[in-house]
Each structure stands twice: as structure tokens, then as C-alpha cells.
Design a protein around this motif. Structure first.
Motif, PDB file in Angstrom:
ATOM      1  N   ARG A  56      -9.942   1.156 -10.103  1.00  0.00           N
ATOM      2  CA  ARG A  56     -10.269  -0.722  -9.952  1.00  0.00           C
ATOM      3  C   ARG A  56      -8.811  -0.163  -9.369  1.00  0.00           C
ATOM      4  O   ARG A  56      -8.380  -1.155  -8.201  1.00  0.00           O
TER       5      ARG A  56
ATOM      6  N   GLU B  91      -6.968  -1.576  -5.854  1.00  0.00           N
ATOM      7  CA  GLU B  91      -6.112  -2.344  -5.776  1.00  0.00           C
ATOM      8  C   GLU B  91      -5.329  -2.413  -4.210  1.00  0.00           C
ATOM      9  O   GLU B  91      -5.170  -3.394  -3.590  1.00  0.00           O
TER      10      GLU B  91
ATOM     11  N   TYR C  57      -6.435  -2.746  -0.923  1.00  0.00           N
ATOM     12  CA  TYR C  57      -6.649  -4.137  -0.412  1.00  0.00           C
ATOM     13  C   TYR C  57      -5.433  -4.134  -0.074  1.00  0.00           C
ATOM     14  O   TYR C  57      -5.018  -4.781   1.325  1.00  0.00           O
TER      15      TYR C  57
END
Length: 183
Positions: free
Chosen positions: A124, A128, A131
Motif C-alpha cells: 500500500r 502511494e 501515485y
């Protein structure tokens, strides 16, 4: 060209450069947070239990574990079949071996799940970061678009100014030709 025209061109060029510098400054401000997050990710702090669960999961999912476990089970079975009946510690149907295997599986499964949950959290965090990198790239592209738009705007303005000057020159030439032809 007279001095006034040259001064106007220099002023226009200075304004153009000022706009470009402002776009660069705005982009750098917007990107600063992203760059800080990417360069200084939060440190991963592992508790002792988390470190142990990672090691157990790493070992429990390896070929070394499978081969070693297979050898131990084979030796266990051979010893309990070959030695005399009075020396056997787990005679056929190997109830003690089944109990040991069940206990290992019961302990190993939640430990591996803890490690998988931690790996999911790492994934995760990686997503991120991906992103943020994509967001930074998008901001760079947006900044480039603004710069190109500004350059196009300035080129179009220059083109119109040049055409206006050419039109004035043509009018002057036309009036001179009219003046010559009337004489």
C-alpha cells in the motif's frame, strides 16, 4: 526600427520571461511536498513479534523448509517402522506425528498471516509512492503545457504585431506610390 520600438520589444520579452519564471516557481512550490514525501519516507519500525513473524514466514515458505520437513518426517516414519516395537515412540498410525504437524500448522498459519498483512501494508505504501510519482509527472506535464501555451501566445502576439507593422509599411508604400503616380 526606432528606439521606442526596440524598448517595447525588450519590455515585452522581459514580461514574457517573468511569466515563464512565475510558472517555474509555482511548479516548484507544488512539487515540494511530493518530493519531500518521496525522499523522506517514514521509517518502518518493527516490533519484536513482527520481525519474528517475518522470519518465520520467510523460512516457512522456502524450499529449505519443505525439504528439511520432508526429511524429518521420513526419518520419523522409518525409525517408528524399523526399530523394535518396544523402542518405538510413535507406532503406526503415527498419532504423535499428526499432533505435532497439526500444532505446527496451527501456529504457523497466523504467523504467516501477520507477515502477509505487513507485506500488504508495504505494498500500500509502495502504491502511494507510485501515485505521488505519477502526480509529480502530471504536474510537470501541466507546467510544460502552461509554458508552451505562453510561448504560443507570445508567438501569435508577435505575429500579429509583425503583420500590423507590415500593413503600416504597405500603406506607407501605397501612399508614396499614389503620390508618385499623381505627379
Amino acid at each position: 526600427m526606432d528606439n521606442k520600438t526596440i524598448d517595447n520589444l525588450l519590455i515585452d520579452e522581459k514580461e514574457h520571461l517573468t511569466k515563464l519564471h512565475q510558472i517555474v516557481k509555482d511548479t516548484m512550490k507544488e512539487e515540494q511536498l511530493i518530493v519531500n514525501n518521496l525522499l523522506n519516507p517514514p521509517d518502518e519500525v518493527l516490533s519484536r513479534g513482527q520481525a519474528i513473524s517475518d522470519k518465520v514466514a520467510r523460512f516457512g515458505g522456502s524450499w529449505q523448509f519443505i525439504i528439511m520437513f520432508g526429511v524429518i518426517l521420513t526419518v520419523w516414519i522409518i525409525i517408528n517402522v524399523v526399530v523394535p516395537i518396544k523402542d518405538r515412540f510413535d507406532p503406526y498410525p503415527f498419532i504423535l506425528m499428526n499432533l505435532v504437524l497439526s500444532t505446527i500448522a496451527a501456529l504457523q498459519a497466523p504467523i504467516i498471516m501477520m507477515s502477509q498483512n505487513r507485506q500488504e501494508e508495504k505494498d500500500r505504501m509502495r502504491s502511494e509512492n507510485d501515485y505521488l510519482i505519477n502526480l509529480k509527472a502530471e504536474m510537470e506535464i501541466r507546467s510544460l503545457h502552461q509554458k508552451i501555451d505562453l510561448l504560443l501566445e507570445e508567438q501569435i502576439k508577435t505575429l500579429f504585431d509583425t503583420q500590423a507593422k507590415q500593413f503600416k509599411i504597405l500603406e506607407e508604400i501605397n501612399s508614396k506610390i499614389d503620390g508618385i503616380s499623381k505627379k
